[in-house]
Design an enzyme around this catalytic site. Structure first.
Site, PDB file in Angstrom:
ATOM      1  N   HIS A 248       0.884  -1.223   0.022  1.00 35.33           N
ATOM      2  CA  HIS A 248      -0.066  -0.035   0.139  1.00 35.33           C
ATOM      3  C   HIS A 248       1.023   1.164   0.029  1.00 35.33           C
ATOM      4  O   HIS A 248       2.189   1.200   0.073  1.00 35.33           O
ATOM      5  CB  HIS A 248      -0.828  -0.027   1.183  1.00 35.33           C
TER       6      HIS A 248
ATOM      7  N   HIS B 166       4.146   1.141   2.250  1.00 39.08           N
ATOM      8  CA  HIS B 166       5.350   0.660   1.550  1.00 39.08           C
ATOM      9  C   HIS B 166       5.722   1.576   0.481  1.00 39.08           C
ATOM     10  O   HIS B 166       7.030   1.582  -0.007  1.00 39.08           O
ATOM     11  CB  HIS B 166       4.943  -0.606   1.027  1.00 39.08           C
TER      12      HIS B 166
ATOM     13  N   ASP C 118       5.655   0.910  12.586  1.00 40.80           N
ATOM     14  CA  ASP C 118       5.922  -0.231  13.476  1.00 40.80           C
ATOM     15  C   ASP C 118       7.424   0.318  14.307  1.00 40.80           C
ATOM     16  O   ASP C 118       8.445  -0.156  13.788  1.00 40.80           O
ATOM     17  CB  ASP C 118       6.323  -1.423  12.340  1.00 40.80           C
TER      18      ASP C 118
HETATM   19  O1  PAF Z   1       7.241  -5.132   8.633  1.00 38.21           O
HETATM   20  C1  PAF Z   1       6.774  -5.991   8.225  1.00 38.21           C
HETATM   21  O2  PAF Z   1       6.259  -6.164   7.046  1.00 38.21           O
HETATM   22  C2  PAF Z   1       7.976  -7.409   8.452  1.00 38.21           C
HETATM   23  O3  PAF Z   1       7.790  -7.444   9.780  1.00 38.21           O
HETATM   24  C3  PAF Z   1       9.161  -7.659   7.993  1.00 38.21           C
HETATM   25  C4  PAF Z   1      10.148  -6.438   8.400  1.00 38.21           C
HETATM   26  C5  PAF Z   1       8.925  -7.565   6.407  1.00 38.21           C
HETATM   27  C6  PAF Z   1       9.630  -8.845   8.388  1.00 38.21           C
HETATM   28  O4  PAF Z   1       8.941  -9.905   8.074  1.00 38.21           O
END
Ligand code: PAF
Length: 289
Positions: free
Chosen positions: A34, A37, A150
């Site tokens: 999305h 990203h 996150d």
């Molecule tokens: O944030 C995420 O999408 C996941 O925790 C990651 C960093 C790709 C690890 O699987």
């Protein structure tokens, strides 16, 4: 754009692109891409010569099988998304490729994982740190991009890289929000239309706490109470945690004297949503994410 499904393909590609001064930027993802990203990929594209995105729903970071099984998988759309943003290589391995046999080796970051999501999702950050280590070893990036939504994951990865001397710069990227303030997340698609309308209350609660901090309040308890007061107006929202933690070690604070994050996790129907804001008492009005 090349799509690699095996570790060997990535290693071969990496070898053929290993110029002394070429900077490789890496965006690890679990797919269902999305705009959040998109911001990571676009930043990597602006700052690096080569951009690699990984798409892998990592089973060892899910503490509930059901959550793992229902996690959205949209590879075709994700590949088009990456292609449109000028990604050079997408690594989309199978579970068998990443975990051909049960692991005997894990990476565990202590202290930073004792609160917030770490307290409610046992083994989650061990799974994240382990898969990110594997991905770093496979891709060998110079820089890796992680979202501030996150925040605990970001702090854990920064700490791991420092403790274990990975030659990688971790680049934090500000949270991308919907126009009504809801932080972008692959899990937002679990919300019903009614829940989606309620969901921005989380950010409104955090904003209220932030305003209080900016007006001079330094008691963490007061900030939490203010955020709760706002969020609890919506009875459908079940708060899992709402804490003020120091921004570096993710430990709860009582009195705010250094940069902190006010962080929340809450359930809304079947969706577990997380969000946070940053506050630095040294700044009149701190950067916010
Ligand atoms: O944030 C995420 O999408 C996941 O925790 C990651 C960093 C790709 C690890 O699987």
């Amino acid at each position: 754009m090349l799509v690699a499904y095996t570790i060997q393909e990535v290693r071969d590609w990496r070898k053929s692109h290993k110029h002394a001064d070429a900077v490789l930027g890496f965006v690890p993802t679990m797919g269902a891409l999305h705009a959040g990203h998109g911001a990571l990929i676009e930043r990597a594209r602006r700052e690096c010569d080569l951009v690699v995105v990984s798409i892998f729903v990592n089973p060892i970071q899910f503490n509930q099988l059901e959550d793992y099984q229902r996690y959205p998988r949209t590879l075709e759309a994700d590949l088009a998304f990456c292609d449109q943003r000028g990604v050079d290589l997408v690594f989309a391995p199978s579970e068998q490729e990443m975990y051909p046999e049960p692991l005997d080796t894990y990476v565990e970051v202590q202290r930073l994982t004792t609160h917030l999501c770490g307290a409610f999702r046992p083994g989650h950050f061990r799974g994240v740190a382990t898969v990110v280590t594997k991905l770093f070893n496979i891709v060998q990036p110079d820089r890796a991009y992680f979202g501030e939504k996150d925040a605990q994951q970001l702090a854990v990865i920064q700490r791991m890289v420092r403790d274990l001397n990975f030659p990688i710069e971790i680049v934090p990227v500000a949270t991308v929000r919907e126009p009504d303030g809801l932080a972008m997340s692959s899990r937002n698609q679990y919300l019903t239309p009614e829940e989606r309308a309620i969901a921005p209350i989380l950010y409104q609660g955090l904003q209220a706490a932030l305003e209080l901090a900016r007006s001079g309040e330094r008691s963490a308890k007061a900030l939490v109470a203010r955020a709760r007061q706002v969020i609890e107006q919506e009875p459908a929202v079940r708060i899992e945690y709402l804490e003020v933690v120091d921004a570096q070690h993710m430990q709860p604070v009582e009195h705010i004297m250094a940069p902190v994050r006010v962080a929340v996790a809450a359930w809304l129907g079947k969706a577990r949503l997380i969000d946070n804001v940053f506050f630095d008492p040294a700044e009149k009005s701190g950067p916010e994410s």
